[in-house]
Write an enzyme that holds these catalytic residues in place. Structure first.
Site, PDB file in Angstrom:
ATOM      1  N   HIS A  80       0.834  -1.205   0.000  1.00  0.00           N
ATOM      2  CA  HIS A  80       0.000   0.000   0.000  1.00  0.00           C
ATOM      3  C   HIS A  80       0.865   1.251   0.000  1.00  0.00           C
ATOM      4  O   HIS A  80       0.530   2.256  -0.626  1.00  0.00           O
ATOM      5  CB  HIS A  80      -0.917   0.006   1.226  1.00  0.00           C
ATOM      6  CG  HIS A  80      -2.136  -0.841   1.044  1.00  0.00           C
ATOM      7  ND1 HIS A  80      -2.975  -1.160   2.074  1.00  0.00           N
ATOM      8  CD2 HIS A  80      -2.657  -1.433  -0.055  1.00  0.00           C
ATOM      9  CE1 HIS A  80      -3.958  -1.909   1.617  1.00  0.00           C
ATOM     10  NE2 HIS A  80      -3.784  -2.088   0.334  1.00  0.00           N
ATOM     11  N   GLU A 138      -1.704 -16.245 -18.187  1.00  0.00           N
ATOM     12  CA  GLU A 138      -0.604 -16.044 -17.242  1.00  0.00           C
ATOM     13  C   GLU A 138       0.113 -17.339 -16.892  1.00  0.00           C
ATOM     14  O   GLU A 138       1.048 -17.347 -16.086  1.00  0.00           O
ATOM     15  CB  GLU A 138      -1.130 -15.371 -15.962  1.00  0.00           C
ATOM     16  CG  GLU A 138      -2.340 -16.046 -15.362  1.00  0.00           C
ATOM     17  CD  GLU A 138      -3.014 -15.207 -14.300  1.00  0.00           C
ATOM     18  OE1 GLU A 138      -2.365 -14.329 -13.712  1.00  0.00           O
ATOM     19  OE2 GLU A 138      -4.216 -15.440 -14.042  1.00  0.00           O
ATOM     20  N   ASP A 195       2.744 -12.809 -13.729  1.00  0.00           N
ATOM     21  CA  ASP A 195       2.716 -14.237 -13.440  1.00  0.00           C
ATOM     22  C   ASP A 195       3.264 -15.061 -14.598  1.00  0.00           C
ATOM     23  O   ASP A 195       3.880 -16.105 -14.387  1.00  0.00           O
ATOM     24  CB  ASP A 195       1.299 -14.693 -13.091  1.00  0.00           C
ATOM     25  CG  ASP A 195       0.995 -14.550 -11.604  1.00  0.00           C
ATOM     26  OD1 ASP A 195       1.958 -14.450 -10.821  1.00  0.00           O
ATOM     27  OD2 ASP A 195      -0.187 -14.543 -11.224  1.00  0.00           O
ATOM     28  N   CYS A 210      -1.954  -6.517 -19.256  1.00  0.00           N
ATOM     29  CA  CYS A 210      -2.300  -5.763 -18.048  1.00  0.00           C
ATOM     30  C   CYS A 210      -1.245  -5.894 -16.948  1.00  0.00           C
ATOM     31  O   CYS A 210      -1.437  -5.402 -15.845  1.00  0.00           O
ATOM     32  CB  CYS A 210      -3.666  -6.206 -17.503  1.00  0.00           C
ATOM     33  SG  CYS A 210      -3.728  -7.928 -16.992  1.00  0.00           S
TER      34      CYS A 210
END
Length: 582
Positions: free
Chosen positions: A198, A442, A466, A513
């Site tokens: 975060h 992925e 990934d 993405c």
């Protein structure tokens, strides 16, 4: 003192120059002692009062949020308040005091250590780094208990252009970052953290240069040391020479000029010099992130990660309801004002901290996670599918399924989607019956078996993070092997090119993405492979757009063909550099 440099993980671009201000963690040296039986309840009350004080502190920070504060800040403060209210923080340490007679600080640290050990078992890097939020909440409570809460010094009258402050800490909470924002705070360095923490997300949204995971920074950097934070490289230079300082000041000034220029591109269509239109979309974690996406001129949301809604729930009985999820998805759809929103279904593993199922996997990365988990928990999956489908009645929504590898997984998923539609029809609730359904590519097996995906689905989205991790057998957050994580490995480039070309021939839209989509050093490479849809963090969008506006596909494609023919890393790297120089 001689100059030296430290290396960490770059999470927010830019250069910061200033004096170091150290924050000492309260948790590093808490007292451990046993309390007498007659003092137990008083000790319990002391911890409860500290928790209450932190609640009030977070409420104050929330109420004082400036109007221009990024949406992420308010959301993360809410998360910290939820964590603080969770029984794992608000009740479990009290039980430790009552049963073991530990003092309040010791009880809290004991509980946090147990929770941290559970989070270490999580394979998903985004969720694994949520343990940092729990530690940050505990740190606030400990500072109240120990009376060690630190305030930043007031400006001392020095020329602020020379005396801007670099905060150096073991870790920094998003709420603390907000306090620092108004105090000549120009950058930060932390011992821990990663791309998905975060703290890193807030740094990007605030556009503050930062380096995280800089091991031992807080012990090697002294108070008031001159520090340069190179957020582009994740490098921290301590006590730089005048020559180095001047070089970085020149780079800093040049970057400011570039950023002002980028701001003028917000309404400019993303079209190459030879007239090819490119779609630039945003990755978001929260509905509130849509504001930043719209501000950057995104043409939609290419990836809405829904895991955030499921975090910190404590048990399966506290998971978000269909209505709660629908409200979050509805907010995002409304905020995007008619632009498409691609919502990814739950992408977590079988994790003890979420208390969903017993987790015994020896290797969670290869275990019951993402769509495998959802298919094993059809009630949970159907609840989410109904919420997403209902949101599709509000505006354009696409449904994205993570980690598919087998035809039967696709078929089972599609069957459950049809079941969710039937349930909504029975309940007389509206949805888009023709909602587009896509798959994350992925896993190498998925990239090598694309026809079975194209036959069944409407679009594909390549999750490069990934895909690279699984293809190279690398955990990119494991510092011991992170140097082996290489998006330019020939195998990765071939899988990417093959996926894009196969989708193009079949008329199936393909997007990227993962982190590669937002890396301006790779924009032209992806364009040359045929990629026409990029999805990235909103803060990266304008820089990528500038690369696209300056690109000519007829010039790029011969270089990309040369790259794809090569198996030598040196030649690939050299040709990518030549692409950049075009």
């Amino acid at each position: 003192m001689a100059s030296f440099s430290l290396h960490g993980i770059p999470v927010s671009r830019g250069i910061a120059i200033g004096r170091a201000h150290l924050l000492t963690p309260a948790a590093l040296d808490v007292k451990h002692y046993l309390v007498a039986q007659e003092q137990v309840e008083a000790e319990v009350e002391r911890l409860q009062q500290a928790i209450s004080a932190v609640h009030k502190e977070l409420q104050t920070i929330w109420s004082e949020l400036p109007k221009d504060a990024p949406a992420e800040l308010g959301a993360f403060i809410d998360v910290h308040a939820l964590i603080l209210s969770d029984p794992m923080i608000s009740e479990a340490p009290l039980d430790i005091i009552r049963t073991r007679h530990y003092n309040a600080e010791w009880a809290l640290v004991t509980q946090i250590d147990e929770l941290s050990a559970q989070f270490d078992e999580i394979e998903d890097p985004y969720l694994r780094e949520r343990k940092a939020d729990i530690a940050q909440v505990a740190e606030r409570v400990l500072k109240i208990l120990t009376g060690s809460a630190q305030l930043l010094p007031a400006p001392d009258g020095l020329d602020e252009s020379l005396a801007l402050m670099i905060v150096v800490a073991h870790d920094i909470s998003p709420a603390d970052m907000l306090r620092f924002r108004d105090r000549s705070f120009s950058g930060f360095v932390t011992d821990v953290g990663g791309q998905n923490s975060h703290t890193a997300i807030v740094a990007r949204s605030l556009d503050i240069p930062a380096a995280v995971g800089v091991s031992r920074a807080s012990s090697l950097i002294a108070q008031d040391d001159w520090v340069i934070v190179d957020g582009d490289a994740g490098v921290v230079i301590i006590d730089p020479s005048e020559i180095v300082l001047e070089q970085y000041r020149e780079r800093q000034a040049a970057q400011l000029r570039v950023r002002k220029k980028l701001g003028k591109l917000k309404k400019t269509p993303a079209v190459t010099r030879d007239g090819v239109a490119i779609a630039l979309l945003a990755n978001i974690e929260l509905p509130e992130d849509c504001a930043a996406a719209m501000d950057a001129g995104a043409s939609g949301v290419g990836l809405f990660r829904t895991e955030f809604l499921f975090m910190g729930r404590g048990s399966a009985s506290k998971l978000p309801s269909e209505d709660e999820q629908f409200e979050a998805y509805r907010k995002a759809v409304v905020a995007m004002k008619g632009r498409p929103v691609t919502i990814r279904t739950l992408d977590i593993g079988a994790d003890k901290p979420l208390d969903m199922i017993e987790h015994n996997a020896l290797n969670p990365a290869l275990g019951l996670r993402a769509i495998r988990y959802c298919l094993a928990e059809p009630r949970l999956f159907l609840t989410q599918l109904r919420a997403i489908l209902r949101a599709s009645a509000i505006g354009p929504v696409k449904l994205l399924i993570p980690m598919l590898a087998h035809a039967f997984e696709i078929d089972q998923t599609l069957a459950l989607i049809e079941q969710a539609k039937a349930q909504l029809r029975d309940a007389h609730k509206k949805f888009d019956g023709a909602i587009q359904i896509g798959a994350m590519i992925e896993i190498p097996a998925a990239a090598l078996a694309l026809p079975m995906f194209i036959k069944r689905l409407d679009f594909l989205s390549i999750g490069t993070n990934d895909l690279i991790q699984y293809t190279l057998a690398i955990d990119r957050v494991d510092h011991e092997v992170a140097h082996l994580y290489n998006p330019l490995h020939p195998a990765i480039l071939h899988l990417l090119s093959m996926t894009i070309k196969t989708g193009e021939r079949a008329g199936t839209p393909v997007s990227v993405c993962g982190e590669m989509a937002g890396d301006i050093h790779l924009t032209r490479l992806l364009l040359g492979m045929g990629l026409r849809e990029f999805s990235m963090h909103p803060a990266q969008l304008l820089a990528v757009k500038q690369e696209i506006l300056n690109s000519d596909l007829s010039q790029i494609e011969p270089y990309v063909r040369k790259i794809l023919r090569s198996v030598e890393p040196g030649m690939i790297g050299d040709t990518v550099a030549q692409l950049q120089a075009l």
